[in-house]
Design a protein around this motif. Sequence first.
Motif, PDB file in Angstrom:
ATOM      1  N   ILE A   1       9.282   7.546 -11.487  1.00 37.21           N
ATOM      2  CA  ILE A   1      10.273   7.358 -10.428  1.00 37.21           C
ATOM      3  C   ILE A   1      11.331   6.381 -10.911  1.00 37.21           C
ATOM      4  O   ILE A   1      11.021   5.267 -11.347  1.00 37.21           O
ATOM      5  CB  ILE A   1       9.613   6.826  -9.139  1.00 37.21           C
ATOM      6  N   ARG A   2      12.590   6.797 -10.843  1.00 36.24           N
ATOM      7  CA  ARG A   2      13.708   5.953 -11.288  1.00 36.24           C
ATOM      8  C   ARG A   2      14.850   6.104 -10.295  1.00 36.24           C
ATOM      9  O   ARG A   2      14.782   6.914  -9.369  1.00 36.24           O
ATOM     10  CB  ARG A   2      14.149   6.354 -12.692  1.00 36.24           C
TER      11      ARG A   2
ATOM     12  N   ASN B   1       0.813  -1.217   0.000  1.00 35.10           N
ATOM     13  CA  ASN B   1       0.000   0.000   0.000  1.00 35.10           C
ATOM     14  C   ASN B   1       0.845   1.264   0.000  1.00 35.10           C
ATOM     15  O   ASN B   1       0.379   2.333  -0.393  1.00 35.10           O
ATOM     16  CB  ASN B   1      -0.938   0.003   1.208  1.00 35.10           C
ATOM     17  N   GLY B   2       2.080   1.140   0.437  1.00 42.38           N
ATOM     18  CA  GLY B   2       2.946   2.305   0.452  1.00 42.38           C
ATOM     19  C   GLY B   2       3.284   2.825  -0.935  1.00 42.38           C
ATOM     20  O   GLY B   2       3.747   3.958  -1.088  1.00 42.38           O
ATOM     21  N   LEU B   3       3.052   2.006  -1.954  1.00 39.37           N
ATOM     22  CA  LEU B   3       3.334   2.396  -3.343  1.00 39.37           C
ATOM     23  C   LEU B   3       2.089   2.889  -4.078  1.00 39.37           C
ATOM     24  O   LEU B   3       2.200   3.402  -5.195  1.00 39.37           O
ATOM     25  CB  LEU B   3       3.931   1.211  -4.112  1.00 39.37           C
ATOM     26  N   ARG B   4       0.930   2.729  -3.450  1.00 39.90           N
ATOM     27  CA  ARG B   4      -0.327   2.967  -4.174  1.00 39.90           C
ATOM     28  C   ARG B   4      -0.447   4.386  -4.710  1.00 39.90           C
ATOM     29  O   ARG B   4      -0.843   4.590  -5.849  1.00 39.90           O
ATOM     30  CB  ARG B   4      -1.513   2.670  -3.243  1.00 39.90           C
ATOM     31  N   PHE B   5      -0.084   5.377  -3.887  1.00 36.02           N
ATOM     32  CA  PHE B   5      -0.249   6.770  -4.308  1.00 36.02           C
ATOM     33  C   PHE B   5       0.548   7.070  -5.572  1.00 36.02           C
ATOM     34  O   PHE B   5       0.110   7.838  -6.428  1.00 36.02           O
ATOM     35  CB  PHE B   5       0.191   7.694  -3.161  1.00 36.02           C
ATOM     36  N   ALA B   6       1.716   6.466  -5.707  1.00 33.80           N
ATOM     37  CA  ALA B   6       2.587   6.748  -6.849  1.00 33.80           C
ATOM     38  C   ALA B   6       2.631   5.588  -7.838  1.00 33.80           C
ATOM     39  O   ALA B   6       3.595   5.467  -8.610  1.00 33.80           O
ATOM     40  CB  ALA B   6       3.991   7.076  -6.361  1.00 33.80           C
ATOM     41  N   ALA B   7       1.598   4.747  -7.837  1.00 40.16           N
ATOM     42  CA  ALA B   7       1.621   3.540  -8.678  1.00 40.16           C
ATOM     43  C   ALA B   7       1.853   3.868 -10.149  1.00 40.16           C
ATOM     44  O   ALA B   7       2.611   3.180 -10.847  1.00 40.16           O
ATOM     45  CB  ALA B   7       0.318   2.766  -8.494  1.00 40.16           C
ATOM     46  N   ARG B   8       1.207   4.908 -10.649  1.00 42.44           N
ATOM     47  CA  ARG B   8       1.384   5.269 -12.072  1.00 42.44           C
ATOM     48  C   ARG B   8       2.823   5.629 -12.384  1.00 42.44           C
ATOM     49  O   ARG B   8       3.324   5.342 -13.473  1.00 42.44           O
ATOM     50  CB  ARG B   8       0.484   6.446 -12.444  1.00 42.44           C
TER      51      ARG B   8
END
Length: 778
Positions: free
Chosen positions: A415-416, A396-403
């Motif tokens: 994000i790289r 869930n910690g990745l959900r906000f920035a999933a795109r």
Amino acid sequence: MSFFATAVRFLALPFTPANYRNDLRRTLLALGAVGALAMFLLLGATLLSILPKLTTLDVVTDYRPKIPLRIYTADGALLGEFGEERRDFTPIQEIPPVLKDALLAIEDARFYEHGGVDYRGVARAITAGLTGGMRQGASTITMQVARNFFLTQEKTLTRKLTEVLLSYRIESALSKDQILELYMNQIYLGQRTYGFSSAARTYFKKRLPELTLAEAAMLAGIPQNPVKHNPAVNPVRAKARQELVLKRMLHLEKITQAQFDEAIGQPLEIGRSLQFEAHADHVAELVRQELYAQYKEETYTQGFIVHTTLDKAEQNAAYDSVRRNVLAYDQRHGYRGPEGFVTLPTDADEREDVIDQTLARHPGSDNLIAAVVTEVSAKLVRAEPATGDTLEITGNGLRFAARALQPNARTDIRIRIGSVIRVSQDSKGRWAIAQMPEVDAAFVALNAEDGSYRALVGGFDFYRKQFNRVTSAWRQPGSIIKPFVYSAALEKGFSPATLMNDAPLSLPGGENGQPWEPGNDDGYDGPISLRRALARSKNVVAVRLLQAISPQYAQDYLQRFGFEAAKHPANLTMVLGSGSVTPLQMARAYAVFANGGFTVTPRLIEKITDARGNVLWEAPPPPVRQENQRAIDPRNAFIIDSMLREVASSGTGAAASQRLGRHDLAGKTGTTSDAVDGWFAGYSGNIVAVSWMGHDQPRSLGAREFGATLALPMWTDYMRQALSGKPPSERTPPRGVSYVDGDWYYDEFIGDAGVKALDVEVSPLDSVFDAIRKVFGD
């Protein structure tokens, strides 16, 4: 025979073993005597040159440490500190024995026995140095006091002799406890911290009496080298120094073996900076400015203590509410991408340096921490914050920035490795990708009876932009200005039951020669009472009402509440909030409705004392209210209060009552054109509060955002704390009002004028408006 003659004879004699031994011995003895005499003469000359130059001891006999300005809430929570040196002055009697024992064990075990210079200690230090034993200092506490107060750190014979002479003079002028008191309050202990009391707060968030043996030993180890032994910067070296202190205490029988073992094993949580008990940076800055205007540079050195009117729990609730709701808005509007990017070198040391330099340009903001991405996939992100620990973000910690984690993500949001991102940690220690919001907010709460501040939050992050939006942001108020126009209308004979026509309205004066056609957010309802019109924030009804009483009358009337006429042009857009207000102005204005019709003057400072507790200034008790303080008729305040309660129970602010489970709330939502500003202003009992959200450079907050979604949640989150444990507040009807046919009226308007206003035949469009004008005039 003289030394020179012996030397000449020695050189002239033919070499024989006997001659050589005898004369060599005499020559060496002569050399030693002359050398000793020369040293004695040099020492004497040096002392004679030093004595006339010795400074007076006023600085220690009349000790006046540089103590910073400190600012507290009304209930004693520290909320701000200003000064080059963080320092508390603590009398020796209040310093716990465990700390004194720890300090003397490592710095000067014979402090209470020697006369200022410990020659036995000097001998031990020299012996230890020659034999490889435990390193021991040769300077006594008294000598360190002399050096810290009067001398430089240069290592010369003159400076050392001066230190010795001053030490003897200090010992003759002060008692041992006074000397130790000076030392323990003056010594530098890293992190801009001076004195052990301040160090205890900085490193352990504790008062001196609360220190454990382990903590006291770690603090006692700092003075020798505040950089090398600073636990916030060098925890490994600080731990080694702490163990050395504990060994000395054990050796001197100040502690038992069991105490030693327990202290060695105790884990310590080290703070990196002074932590405040209340989040109130904007308040602290307001106080600093006010004191500086009076005391100039002495503000930062004289130990002024300022007690404000704030409540710690309410202030922290306001701060948390602003942060939480700004971040909630930000989450609703999506991830905007990393804050920056840096190319990471392959060399580990170079890589670490680059990360440190990069993160220094992205300071943290409470729980929003900057980190550099070192590994990335759709299911895992590893990143390094400034602390150097690698963070792992999954699930869930990745959900906000999933795109932004998809291979085909847009370049500007992807994000790289090398991306600078923000992360936050929840109460369970789980990390999530976040971002710094672009939107900002403000919140202020006053006591409606006396104007004292209960809470003030001037923005999301004081250190991002030190601008106090509560006091200085002039924004369009939107519909939260409507109750003041309704209040003006009551004085013209209108009542909450007066019917107006909620139908499309077209007026001249629009842009480009077009008519101006104000509209509602929720359509049109035809005939509607003023009570329901305010509850549902009907714009068209508000414009018709303002036209009936005239914009000029309303502009004049608004000044009763503290609004500036020049900020509210006398035209029909005034009632829709086209003027300018600050959140503080609006809180002060709503306080008039909350307290029965009186103006209040906001006040923040309750008392100022000096470092010794002497009162320099104290706010006088609130005066008994006089009629010259009255802004509006008590009947007017009572009726508008009843209408604002309707807003909060069944109108646009109904979520407030639903969330708090109370029916004594009064307030009004406000949303400006294109949702540039979102407001909620309201009160319960004697607490009035205003919340605002918007961009510093005005732009839309989104087509689906309103005051009810932006500002009202901030208000209710704060009020949940502010009203906790308080019974519902009720208003007693003042003399001169009557409840007739389900609503309130001024007694004098129940007669013909009131009946005519109520009995107007309602016809389409403007017929109702025209009929009312015939009754009441222009």
